[in-house]
Design a protein around this motif. Structure first.
Motif, PDB file in Angstrom:
ATOM      1  N   ARG A 105       4.963 -51.415  46.737  1.00  0.00           N
ATOM      2  CA  ARG A 105       6.255 -50.820  47.104  1.00  0.00           C
ATOM      3  C   ARG A 105       7.326 -51.783  46.630  1.00  0.00           C
ATOM      4  NH1 ARG A 105       7.257 -47.480  52.509  1.00  0.00           N
ATOM      5  NH2 ARG A 105       9.134 -46.408  51.792  1.00  0.00           N
TER       6      ARG A 105
ATOM      7  N   GLU B 102      12.620 -49.536  48.674  1.00  0.00           N
ATOM      8  CA  GLU B 102      12.418 -48.682  49.848  1.00  0.00           C
ATOM      9  C   GLU B 102      11.932 -47.295  49.468  1.00  0.00           C
ATOM     10  OE1 GLU B 102      15.095 -46.925  53.431  1.00  0.00           O
ATOM     11  OE2 GLU B 102      15.394 -49.028  52.890  1.00  0.00           O
ATOM     12  N   ASP B 103      12.363 -46.808  48.308  1.00  0.00           N
ATOM     13  CA  ASP B 103      12.016 -45.453  47.905  1.00  0.00           C
ATOM     14  C   ASP B 103      11.213 -45.398  46.609  1.00  0.00           C
ATOM     15  OD1 ASP B 103      13.992 -46.281  46.213  1.00  0.00           O
ATOM     16  OD2 ASP B 103      15.169 -44.448  46.341  1.00  0.00           O
ATOM     17  N   SER B 104      10.496 -46.480  46.275  1.00  0.00           N
ATOM     18  CA  SER B 104       9.806 -46.522  44.994  1.00  0.00           C
ATOM     19  C   SER B 104       8.482 -47.274  45.095  1.00  0.00           C
ATOM     20  CB  SER B 104      10.708 -47.204  43.956  1.00  0.00           C
ATOM     21  OG  SER B 104      10.060 -47.310  42.723  1.00  0.00           O
TER      22      SER B 104
ATOM     23  N   ASP C 118       7.752 -39.761  47.793  1.00  0.00           N
ATOM     24  CA  ASP C 118       8.791 -39.250  48.680  1.00  0.00           C
ATOM     25  C   ASP C 118       8.905 -40.217  49.852  1.00  0.00           C
ATOM     26  OD1 ASP C 118      10.332 -37.960  50.624  1.00  0.00           O
ATOM     27  OD2 ASP C 118       9.487 -35.996  50.175  1.00  0.00           O
ATOM     28  N   ALA C 119       9.962 -41.028  49.853  1.00  0.00           N
ATOM     29  CA  ALA C 119      10.139 -42.042  50.886  1.00  0.00           C
ATOM     30  C   ALA C 119      10.341 -41.424  52.263  1.00  0.00           C
ATOM     31  CB  ALA C 119      11.313 -42.944  50.539  1.00  0.00           C
ATOM     32  N   MET C 120      10.862 -40.214  52.324  1.00  0.00           N
ATOM     33  CA  MET C 120      11.087 -39.558  53.621  1.00  0.00           C
ATOM     34  C   MET C 120       9.769 -39.227  54.320  1.00  0.00           C
ATOM     35  SD  MET C 120      14.323 -39.516  54.080  1.00  0.00           S
ATOM     36  CE  MET C 120      14.548 -38.318  55.378  1.00  0.00           C
TER      37      MET C 120
END
Length: 105
Positions: free
Chosen positions: A9, A12-14, A83-85
């Motif tokens: 990671r 945060e979103d990747s 998809d970080a969510m």
């Protein structure tokens, strides 16, 4: 046999995905029993193999060669959709991620 993928990671979103075997001497870099795990430097966005200190960039390219021969050409990197969510994602080992063919209308 199975292909082990090293997931990192890097934001945060990747996520990044690499073949977990260092191309230098085909040694395992992913956390596993009996393996010396590679170290990810979040600030520098680099991955260091614990065995012979080869240093790779986030693109898989070689930044520093191993401390013993032979030289290496780079890590095999795989496309990732993440998809970080939801925390869910897909790693594409045999090819590129598909193009988004959705259309509005």
């Amino acid at each position: 046999g199975a292909l082990r993928v090293l997931l990192i990671r890097n934001a945060e979103d990747s996520l990044l995905a690499f073949n977990s075997k260092c191309p230098h001497q085909d040694l395992e870099m992913a956390p596993a029993p009996g393996a010396a795990a590679a170290t990810w430097d979040q600030n520098a966005q680099t991955l260091r193999c614990a065995y012979h200190q080869a240093l790779y960039g986030a693109d898989g390219g070689v930044i520093e060669q191993p401390n013993i021969p032979p030289d290496v050409t780079g890590l095999e990197r795989y496309d990732v959709e993440f998809d970080a969510m939801t925390g869910e994602g897909t790693v594409f080992v045999l090819g590129d991620a598909p193009e988004d063919n959705t259309s509005e209308g």
